[in-house]
Motif scaffolding. Structure first.
Motif, PDB file in Angstrom:
ATOM      1  N   LYS A  77       0.726  -1.320   0.032  1.00  0.00           N
ATOM      2  CA  LYS A  77       0.125  -0.016   0.026  1.00  0.00           C
ATOM      3  C   LYS A  77       0.869   1.480   0.044  1.00  0.00           C
ATOM      4  CE  LYS A  77      -3.841  -2.161   2.371  1.00  0.00           C
ATOM      5  NZ  LYS A  77      -4.632  -2.382   3.739  1.00  0.00           N
ATOM      6  N   THR A  78       2.017   1.170   0.693  1.00  0.00           N
ATOM      7  CA  THR A  78       2.992   2.264   0.785  1.00  0.00           C
ATOM      8  C   THR A  78       3.641   2.673  -0.568  1.00  0.00           C
ATOM      9  OG1 THR A  78       3.375   1.977   3.165  1.00  0.00           O
ATOM     10  CG2 THR A  78       4.838   3.357   1.993  1.00  0.00           C
ATOM     11  N   MET A  79       4.026   1.333  -1.197  1.00  0.00           N
ATOM     12  CA  MET A  79       4.749   1.514  -2.694  1.00  0.00           C
ATOM     13  C   MET A  79       3.358   2.038  -3.457  1.00  0.00           C
ATOM     14  SD  MET A  79       6.520  -2.227  -2.338  1.00  0.00           S
ATOM     15  CE  MET A  79       7.015  -2.252  -4.088  1.00  0.00           C
ATOM     16  N   ALA A  80       2.374   1.716  -3.722  1.00  0.00           N
ATOM     17  CA  ALA A  80       1.167   2.260  -4.315  1.00  0.00           C
ATOM     18  C   ALA A  80       1.114   3.667  -4.195  1.00  0.00           C
ATOM     19  CB  ALA A  80       0.003   1.450  -4.297  1.00  0.00           C
ATOM     20  N   ASP A  81       1.135   4.156  -2.855  1.00  0.00           N
ATOM     21  CA  ASP A  81       0.997   5.487  -2.531  1.00  0.00           C
ATOM     22  C   ASP A  81       2.156   6.396  -3.158  1.00  0.00           C
ATOM     23  OD1 ASP A  81      -0.490   7.507  -1.044  1.00  0.00           O
ATOM     24  OD2 ASP A  81       1.379   7.747   0.357  1.00  0.00           O
ATOM     25  N   ILE A  82       3.287   5.928  -2.964  1.00  0.00           N
ATOM     26  CA  ILE A  82       4.509   6.577  -3.256  1.00  0.00           C
ATOM     27  C   ILE A  82       4.363   6.662  -4.918  1.00  0.00           C
ATOM     28  CG2 ILE A  82       6.876   6.133  -3.790  1.00  0.00           C
ATOM     29  CD1 ILE A  82       7.079   4.660  -1.001  1.00  0.00           C
ATOM     30  N   VAL A  83       3.899   5.568  -5.695  1.00  0.00           N
ATOM     31  CA  VAL A  83       3.890   5.698  -7.029  1.00  0.00           C
ATOM     32  C   VAL A  83       2.754   6.677  -7.401  1.00  0.00           C
ATOM     33  CG1 VAL A  83       2.928   4.518  -9.282  1.00  0.00           C
ATOM     34  CG2 VAL A  83       4.776   3.597  -7.609  1.00  0.00           C
ATOM     35  N   HIS A  84       1.786   6.748  -6.758  1.00  0.00           N
ATOM     36  CA  HIS A  84       0.571   7.930  -6.921  1.00  0.00           C
ATOM     37  C   HIS A  84       1.143   9.240  -6.669  1.00  0.00           C
ATOM     38  CE1 HIS A  84      -3.417   9.699  -7.107  1.00  0.00           C
ATOM     39  NE2 HIS A  84      -2.879  10.211  -5.721  1.00  0.00           N
ATOM     40  N   ASN A  85       1.834   9.274  -5.742  1.00  0.00           N
ATOM     41  CA  ASN A  85       2.468  10.793  -5.295  1.00  0.00           C
ATOM     42  C   ASN A  85       3.510  11.033  -6.697  1.00  0.00           C
ATOM     43  OD1 ASN A  85       0.901  10.882  -3.157  1.00  0.00           O
ATOM     44  ND2 ASN A  85       2.592  10.189  -1.538  1.00  0.00           N
ATOM     45  N   ALA A  86       4.107  10.323  -7.001  1.00  0.00           N
ATOM     46  CA  ALA A  86       5.183  10.781  -8.127  1.00  0.00           C
ATOM     47  C   ALA A  86       4.376  11.074  -9.184  1.00  0.00           C
ATOM     48  CB  ALA A  86       6.127   9.706  -8.416  1.00  0.00           C
ATOM     49  N   HIS A  87       3.144  10.316  -9.495  1.00  0.00           N
ATOM     50  CA  HIS A  87       2.185  10.766 -10.777  1.00  0.00           C
ATOM     51  C   HIS A  87       1.733  12.001 -10.546  1.00  0.00           C
ATOM     52  CE1 HIS A  87       2.182   7.145 -13.573  1.00  0.00           C
ATOM     53  NE2 HIS A  87       2.903   6.866 -12.523  1.00  0.00           N
ATOM     54  N   GLN A  88       1.168  12.392  -9.337  1.00  0.00           N
ATOM     55  CA  GLN A  88       0.588  13.635  -9.178  1.00  0.00           C
ATOM     56  C   GLN A  88       1.752  14.666  -9.108  1.00  0.00           C
ATOM     57  OE1 GLN A  88      -2.574  12.330  -9.083  1.00  0.00           O
ATOM     58  NE2 GLN A  88      -2.900  14.155  -7.633  1.00  0.00           N
ATOM     59  N   ALA A  89       2.648  14.545  -8.627  1.00  0.00           N
ATOM     60  CA  ALA A  89       3.847  15.507  -8.690  1.00  0.00           C
ATOM     61  C   ALA A  89       4.313  15.994 -10.019  1.00  0.00           C
ATOM     62  CB  ALA A  89       4.994  15.286  -8.063  1.00  0.00           C
TER      63      ALA A  89
END
Length: 177
Positions: A77-89
């Motif tokens: 879940k943390t890894m998916a959140d990290i990927v999501h945050n990078a996409h948002q950024a």
């Protein structure tokens, strides 16, 4: 030794597929070419890739292998959140490029794979692939994902050194990919 003793129950294989990308924790060897191909897109002019491998030395000692464990249910879940945050950024207006479908994209697709268990010298322990219309966003997102995994993911490693009894190898936070 039984399988349950060899593989801690919290350190299990896991996968998360989201619109932003794929995150995987696995005991299997990482196939870098398959991971890179998984982010391919006709709208991508760049694919940035980071491959973290087990090196043969650390601070003057000979490393024989690394071992990774994770609290997999939380780590994925943390890894998916990290990927999501990078996409948002990297999908803010200054990074966006219109695609064929009229959507605005910067980072198109991401794959984040991390090994569990024993990783011999020379083998990848982490592979990150990011596709984007332009190289700058791909590189930046790839680096952000790596740094965030090192800081936030619930993954621990143990380094084994030549001449050191295995029972003396200590678990450490996974901050030194």
């Amino acid at each position: 030794m039984s399988t349950s003793q060899a593989t801690p129950s919290a350190s299990i294989e896991a996968r998360s597929d989201t619109p932003d990308g794929t995150c995987v924790l696995t005991y299997s060897a990482l196939d870098t070419q398959d991971i890179i191909q998984s982010v391919a897109d006709d709208g991508a002019g760049a694919t940035a890739v980071f491959i973290g491998t087990t090196r043969n030395s650390f601070k003057g000692s000979v490393v024989t292998q690394l071992e990774y464990q994770a609290y997999s249910r939380l780590a994925i879940k943390t890894m998916a959140d990290i990927v999501h945050n990078a996409h948002q950024a990297y999908t803010r207006s200054e990074h966006q490029t219109p695609s064929v479908d009229g959507q605005m994209h910067a980072v198109i697709r991401t794959a984040l794979y991390h090994r569990l268990g024993t990783v011999p010298v020379g083998e990848p322990s982490i592979v990150i692939a990011v596709s984007s219309p332009h190289r700058k966003e791909a590189f930046m997102a790839c680096e952000q994902i790596l740094e965030d995994v090192k800081r936030r993911a619930q993954i621990w490693k143990r380094e084994f050194y030549e001449g050191q009894p295995d029972e003396e190898a200590e678990w450490k936070a996974n901050s030194g990919h």
